[in-house]
Design an enzyme around this catalytic site. Structure first.
Site, PDB file in Angstrom:
ATOM      1  N   CYS A   2     -56.001  59.658  65.051  1.00 45.21           N
ATOM      2  CA  CYS A   2     -55.494  60.963  65.456  1.00 45.21           C
ATOM      3  C   CYS A   2     -53.981  60.994  65.325  1.00 45.21           C
ATOM      4  O   CYS A   2     -53.287  60.061  65.703  1.00 45.21           O
ATOM      5  CB  CYS A   2     -55.861  61.367  66.874  1.00 45.21           C
ATOM      6  SG  CYS A   2     -57.613  61.658  67.102  1.00 45.21           S
ATOM      7  N   ARG A  27     -54.205  58.846  59.806  1.00 50.11           N
ATOM      8  CA  ARG A  27     -54.655  58.494  61.155  1.00 50.11           C
ATOM      9  C   ARG A  27     -56.015  59.114  61.492  1.00 50.11           C
ATOM     10  O   ARG A  27     -56.551  58.897  62.575  1.00 50.11           O
ATOM     11  CB  ARG A  27     -53.629  58.954  62.184  1.00 50.11           C
ATOM     12  CG  ARG A  27     -52.263  58.353  61.963  1.00 50.11           C
ATOM     13  CD  ARG A  27     -51.268  58.909  62.946  1.00 50.11           C
ATOM     14  NE  ARG A  27     -51.496  58.404  64.264  1.00 50.11           N
ATOM     15  CZ  ARG A  27     -50.945  57.301  64.750  1.00 50.11           C
ATOM     16  NH1 ARG A  27     -50.115  56.608  64.011  1.00 50.11           N
ATOM     17  NH2 ARG A  27     -51.201  56.889  65.961  1.00 50.11           N
ATOM     18  N   TRP A  74     -59.467  61.716  64.220  1.00 51.25           N
ATOM     19  CA  TRP A  74     -60.441  60.653  63.941  1.00 51.25           C
ATOM     20  C   TRP A  74     -61.353  60.653  65.144  1.00 51.25           C
ATOM     21  O   TRP A  74     -60.919  60.356  66.259  1.00 51.25           O
ATOM     22  CB  TRP A  74     -59.730  59.309  63.783  1.00 51.25           C
ATOM     23  CG  TRP A  74     -60.638  58.211  63.322  1.00 51.25           C
ATOM     24  CD1 TRP A  74     -61.019  57.956  62.037  1.00 51.25           C
ATOM     25  CD2 TRP A  74     -61.269  57.207  64.128  1.00 51.25           C
ATOM     26  NE1 TRP A  74     -61.852  56.863  61.991  1.00 51.25           N
ATOM     27  CE2 TRP A  74     -62.026  56.379  63.267  1.00 51.25           C
ATOM     28  CE3 TRP A  74     -61.282  56.921  65.484  1.00 51.25           C
ATOM     29  CZ2 TRP A  74     -62.762  55.297  63.715  1.00 51.25           C
ATOM     30  CZ3 TRP A  74     -62.033  55.843  65.931  1.00 51.25           C
ATOM     31  CH2 TRP A  74     -62.752  55.040  65.056  1.00 51.25           C
ATOM     32  N   ASN A 100     -53.509  62.282  71.086  1.00 47.65           N
ATOM     33  CA  ASN A 100     -53.825  61.076  70.329  1.00 47.65           C
ATOM     34  C   ASN A 100     -54.085  59.972  71.335  1.00 47.65           C
ATOM     35  O   ASN A 100     -53.240  59.711  72.187  1.00 47.65           O
ATOM     36  CB  ASN A 100     -52.639  60.712  69.424  1.00 47.65           C
ATOM     37  CG  ASN A 100     -52.701  59.275  68.954  1.00 47.65           C
ATOM     38  OD1 ASN A 100     -53.787  58.727  68.746  1.00 47.65           O
ATOM     39  ND2 ASN A 100     -51.546  58.658  68.794  1.00 47.65           N
ATOM     40  N   GLY A 101     -55.248  59.347  71.244  1.00 48.43           N
ATOM     41  CA  GLY A 101     -55.560  58.261  72.168  1.00 48.43           C
ATOM     42  C   GLY A 101     -56.920  58.468  72.785  1.00 48.43           C
ATOM     43  O   GLY A 101     -57.792  59.107  72.189  1.00 48.43           O
ATOM     44  N   GLU A 499     -60.618  38.772  52.082  1.00 48.04           N
ATOM     45  CA  GLU A 499     -59.761  39.967  52.049  1.00 48.04           C
ATOM     46  C   GLU A 499     -60.149  40.886  50.875  1.00 48.04           C
ATOM     47  O   GLU A 499     -60.180  42.113  51.014  1.00 48.04           O
ATOM     48  CB  GLU A 499     -58.280  39.540  51.969  1.00 48.04           C
ATOM     49  CG  GLU A 499     -57.285  40.659  51.715  1.00 48.04           C
ATOM     50  CD  GLU A 499     -57.315  41.813  52.727  1.00 48.04           C
ATOM     51  OE1 GLU A 499     -57.945  41.687  53.786  1.00 48.04           O
ATOM     52  OE2 GLU A 499     -56.720  42.855  52.417  1.00 48.04           O
ATOM     53  N   LYS A 503     -61.438  44.789  51.048  1.00 40.74           N
ATOM     54  CA  LYS A 503     -60.752  45.878  50.342  1.00 40.74           C
ATOM     55  C   LYS A 503     -61.735  46.669  49.501  1.00 40.74           C
ATOM     56  O   LYS A 503     -61.748  47.887  49.518  1.00 40.74           O
ATOM     57  CB  LYS A 503     -59.649  45.270  49.463  1.00 40.74           C
ATOM     58  CG  LYS A 503     -58.427  46.069  49.323  1.00 40.74           C
ATOM     59  CD  LYS A 503     -57.417  45.971  50.439  1.00 40.74           C
ATOM     60  CE  LYS A 503     -57.938  45.937  51.826  1.00 40.74           C
ATOM     61  NZ  LYS A 503     -57.000  45.599  52.855  1.00 40.74           N
ATOM     62  N   GLU A 506     -64.278  48.757  51.635  1.00 43.92           N
ATOM     63  CA  GLU A 506     -63.804  49.912  52.414  1.00 43.92           C
ATOM     64  C   GLU A 506     -63.450  51.112  51.543  1.00 43.92           C
ATOM     65  O   GLU A 506     -63.561  52.239  51.991  1.00 43.92           O
ATOM     66  CB  GLU A 506     -62.673  49.542  53.373  1.00 43.92           C
ATOM     67  CG  GLU A 506     -61.318  49.355  52.776  1.00 43.92           C
ATOM     68  CD  GLU A 506     -60.272  48.934  53.812  1.00 43.92           C
ATOM     69  OE1 GLU A 506     -60.101  49.631  54.799  1.00 43.92           O
ATOM     70  OE2 GLU A 506     -59.619  47.897  53.585  1.00 43.92           O
ATOM     71  N   HIS A 522     -76.863  27.135  50.692  1.00 43.65           N
ATOM     72  CA  HIS A 522     -77.471  26.979  52.023  1.00 43.65           C
ATOM     73  C   HIS A 522     -78.134  28.270  52.499  1.00 43.65           C
ATOM     74  O   HIS A 522     -78.368  28.430  53.693  1.00 43.65           O
ATOM     75  CB  HIS A 522     -76.421  26.494  53.026  1.00 43.65           C
ATOM     76  CG  HIS A 522     -75.869  25.144  52.679  1.00 43.65           C
ATOM     77  ND1 HIS A 522     -76.615  23.995  52.787  1.00 43.65           N
ATOM     78  CD2 HIS A 522     -74.665  24.771  52.181  1.00 43.65           C
ATOM     79  CE1 HIS A 522     -75.889  22.961  52.379  1.00 43.65           C
ATOM     80  NE2 HIS A 522     -74.702  23.412  51.993  1.00 43.65           N
ATOM     81  N   LYS A 619     -56.160  54.609  59.959  1.00 46.86           N
ATOM     82  CA  LYS A 619     -55.226  53.499  59.780  1.00 46.86           C
ATOM     83  C   LYS A 619     -54.910  52.786  61.090  1.00 46.86           C
ATOM     84  O   LYS A 619     -54.905  51.566  61.153  1.00 46.86           O
ATOM     85  CB  LYS A 619     -53.935  54.003  59.142  1.00 46.86           C
ATOM     86  CG  LYS A 619     -53.052  52.843  58.741  1.00 46.86           C
ATOM     87  CD  LYS A 619     -52.444  53.024  57.405  1.00 46.86           C
ATOM     88  CE  LYS A 619     -51.764  51.777  56.943  1.00 46.86           C
ATOM     89  NZ  LYS A 619     -52.706  50.851  56.308  1.00 46.86           N
TER      90      LYS A 619
HETATM   91  C1  F6R Z   1     -58.119  47.108  56.041  1.00 47.24           C
HETATM   92  C2  F6R Z   1     -57.241  47.523  57.110  1.00 47.24           C
HETATM   93  C3  F6R Z   1     -57.633  47.191  58.511  1.00 47.24           C
HETATM   94  C4  F6R Z   1     -56.397  46.816  59.340  1.00 47.24           C
HETATM   95  C5  F6R Z   1     -56.797  46.573  60.800  1.00 47.24           C
HETATM   96  C6  F6R Z   1     -55.635  46.109  61.642  1.00 47.24           C
HETATM   97  O1  F6R Z   1     -57.605  47.464  54.804  1.00 47.24           O
HETATM   98  O2  F6R Z   1     -56.239  48.154  56.902  1.00 47.24           O
HETATM   99  O3  F6R Z   1     -58.571  46.164  58.523  1.00 47.24           O
HETATM  100  O4  F6R Z   1     -55.819  45.681  58.790  1.00 47.24           O
HETATM  101  O5  F6R Z   1     -57.317  47.744  61.340  1.00 47.24           O
HETATM  102  O6  F6R Z   1     -54.608  47.029  61.665  1.00 47.24           O
HETATM  103  P1  F6R Z   1     -53.154  46.610  62.127  1.00 47.24           P
HETATM  104  O7  F6R Z   1     -52.649  45.619  61.158  1.00 47.24           O
HETATM  105  O8  F6R Z   1     -52.373  47.882  62.119  1.00 47.24           O
HETATM  106  O9  F6R Z   1     -53.301  46.016  63.499  1.00 47.24           O
END
Ligand code: F6R
Length: 624
Positions: A2, A27, A74, A100-101, A499, A503, A506, A522, A619
């Site tokens: 948000c 957000r 969100w 927001n929150g 990682e 990526k 998502e 295994h 994010k």
């Molecule tokens: C994946 C991604 C998320 C963030 C996670 C932590 O691409 O962006 O997995 O890495 O939500 O976010 P931060 O780093 O802001 O605590």
């Protein structure tokens, strides 16, 4: 998670708020809405889905309002719908709130309001806030609420003589926030107050911006770039109001605060697409800069040296805690610290660490990695670790965050604003700061390392010159229709596989699973069949032979292996080979991640998906 914006000034508020919301869409993009005051009227416009639905609706409308608040959502409480979209309002539509929150005790508050006969149209905690605030505003004489509403209905404007005083509004706001538990930042407009936006903050981020002819507020600084040139980070439990020419801030005892607006070093171009099509594409391209900027800034500001050397001299326990991509950067750090410094490292998902009764004491050093510095899971771990006497280090990219304020020391990364939801350049910035941290601790403890910071810089520069686009667009088209893809690697490559799988999944919505290559046999090998796609990562020279065995195992099941590696002699054993520059083994994370990030991006494009706004994600994840 948000985003909120507010504008009060002498220009048109609605297009300004809409523009700023664009920068906050990372957000959340389940719905968007705006409330504005216009000739005494309080209007609320909302649309479900991305911001463009709201922008398209408002496109040709000229709204002569200079006071507006906006929201991009969100969904936490209730599905994305018109009812649940912000702004929310009270029973007589005298106030509108964006938030927001999360208000954790909203169910109890709602029940108490329902007992008083107040009904609700949405499932949100924000509507509860709006109604609670309105109740508190008229607590002493509820009849005034009805009177205002009737007067307004008859005259289509507010009664000026009996206007509620700002003092009373602030008191009611203070009372309201002290009844709410959780984390929240709210902006409120009130009928009759065309020149004021009220705000309050508890744990969620809120910034005030000073413009030439206005004041603004938003969830982050980048949202206000191009409008405001000076900023104030609202502190926890501060509240107040902005008017066209001034900002008034109080602490929770309602004592006025002296606020200093400061310039920041973010240029508007940093949050614009420029020649790129998407922020993810732009941010991948900025990966090398984010490493170099981070390392240069750490060197210049001596940020690491501010962490006292003596805490690393004797015995200590090192814990790394983070979420998602930040945790994946921590995986690499754990490996290198254990391998090079011979210090054991505990590494935990923040969402798990909090509830496992962690073994912490005043001998513990806890490192919390977070791009946003806002992630609720990570913040609650930091609060717990603090209460147990540990030394806390925050590694954050966004300046002046809550995580930073809780921790004892800060290792800043300098990736610049990261707008795409999928983290790319921030991951590289985190890796470089972690390597620098390792160099710092090694120096204190007298360990000899197999790398230095100059070789990190050189490796990144070398890697940056490679153009992967053609190969990876072709590869993206090959994998785009698969429902499952496996990533394998050994040693450091396994953590990079983790990682890379995150990526790709998502932004492409393809199920991806990362496995240590030796683990396949295994159990998971049962899933590998004719034409399965297996993406293999191989950068570690001493693991070539073992990895080759795994490649043969997979080949003999008829799967297609795509190998990312600097060892070109292995090309003959795989279906496709992506050649990456050869660097020292321990520096491989810096060379291999870029093509894998590009592959994720290109796959989203091949599937006609928006890589910047993957479904269901936001994010900054400010709920646990
Ligand atoms: C994946 C991604 C998320 C963030 C996670 C932590 O691409 O962006 O997995 O890495 O939500 O976010 P931060 O780093 O802001 O605590």
């Amino acid at each position: 998670m948000c985003g909120i914006v507010g504008y009060i000034g002498y220009s048109l508020a609605v297009p300004t708020v809409l523009n700023c919301l664009t920068a906050l869409e990372y957000r959340g993009y389940d719905s968007a809405g705006i409330a504005y005051l216009d000739g005494g009227k309080l209007e609320i416009v909302k649309r479900v889905g991305k911001l463009e639905n709201l922008s398209n609706y408002l496109k040709n409308k000229i709204i002569p309002s200079s006071c507006a608040i906006g929201h991009t959502r969100w969904a936490t409480h209730g599905e994305p719908s018109m009812e649940n979209a912000h702004p929310h309002t009270d029973k007589n539509k005298l106030v509108a709130v964006v938030h927001n929150g999360i208000i954790e005790n909203y169910v109890d508050l709602k029940k108490a309001l329902e007992k008083k006969g107040i009904s609700f149209y949405s499932e949100t905690d924000t509507e509860v806030f709006a109604k609670l605030f309105s109740e508190n505003l008229f607590a002493k004489n509820p009849e005034l609420n009805e009177y205002y509403a009737k007067y307004y209905a008859m005259h289509n404007t507010m009664h000026n003589t009996y206007k509620i005083s700002k003092k009373r509004i602030i008191k009611a706001l203070k009372h309201t926030i002290s009844m709410c538990e959780g984390a929240f930042a709210v902006a409120i407009v009130i009928k009759g107050y065309e020149d004021t936006i009220f705000f309050a903050k508890h744990k969620s981020p809120l910034i005030l911006g000073k413009c030439r002819d206005a004041f603004m507020l938003a969830s982050d600084i980048p949202a206000l770039l191009g409008y405001a040139d000076k900023f104030y980070t609202v502190g926890d439990d501060e509240l107040g109001y902005i008017e066209p020419e001034k900002a008034t801030v109080f602490d929770l005892t309602l004592k006025p605060k002296k606020v200093k607006f400061k310039s920041v070093s973010i240029e508007p171009e940093q949050v614009m697409l420029g020649k790129f099509h998407h922020f993810m594409e732009k941010e991948i391209a900025e990966g090398a800069d984010s490493v170099l900027n981070t390392l240069n800034r750490l060197e210049k500001t001596k940020a690491l040296e501010k962490i006292p050397a003596q805490i690393f001299e004797g015995d200590f326990n090192l814990h790394i805690t983070a979420c998602g991509t930040a945790l994946n950067a921590g995986l690499i750090a754990k490996y290198i610290i254990e391998n090079q410094l011979r210090i054991p490292v505990d590494l935990d998902y923040a969402s798990e660490f909090r509830y496992k009764k962690p073994l912490l004491s005043n001998k513990s050093i806890c490192l919390f990695i977070s791009q946003s510095g806002e992630t609720a899971d990570t913040i609650s771990c930091a609060e717990l670790a603090k209460s147990m006497g540990a030394t806390l280090i925050a590694m954050t990219n966004v300046p002046a965050t809550r995580l930073e304020s809780i921790c004892d020391y800060l290792i800043p990364t300098s990736a610049g604003p990261e707008i795409a939801v999928a983290s790319t350049k921030a991951y590289l910035a985190q890796l470089s700061a972690l390597y620098d941290f390792i160099v710092y601790v090694a120096k204190i403890r007298g360990n000899a390392l197999e790398f230095d910071i100059d070789s990190v810089k050189n490796g990144v520069i070398k890697n940056n010159s490679v153009n992967y686009k053609l190969d990876l667009t072709e590869l993206a088209n090959l994998i785009k229709d698969y429902s499952s893809i496996y990533f394998i690697g050994r040693g450091l490559d396994y953590f990079l596989a983790v990682e890379s799988a995150l990526k790709l999944k998502e932004v492409s919505y393809i199920h991806c699973e990362a496995l240590p290559a030796g683990e396949l046999k295994h159990g998971s090998l049962a899933l590998i069949k004719q034409d399965s796609i297996v993406i293999a990562l191989l950068t570690q020279s001493e693991l070539i032979e073992k990895m080759l065995n795994n490649i043969h195992e997979i080949n003999s099941r008829g799967a297609k292996i795509i190998l990312f590696s600097p060892f070109v002699e292995l090309k003959q054993f795989v279906y496709k080979f992506i050649s990456i520059p050869k660097v020292d083994d321990l520096l491989a994370p810096f060379s291999i991640i870029k093509p894998l990030q590009i592959l994720a991006y290109e796959t989203a494009i091949a599937k006609k998906l928006d890589p910047d706004k993957p479904r269901n994600l936001a994010k900054s994840v400010t709920v646990e």
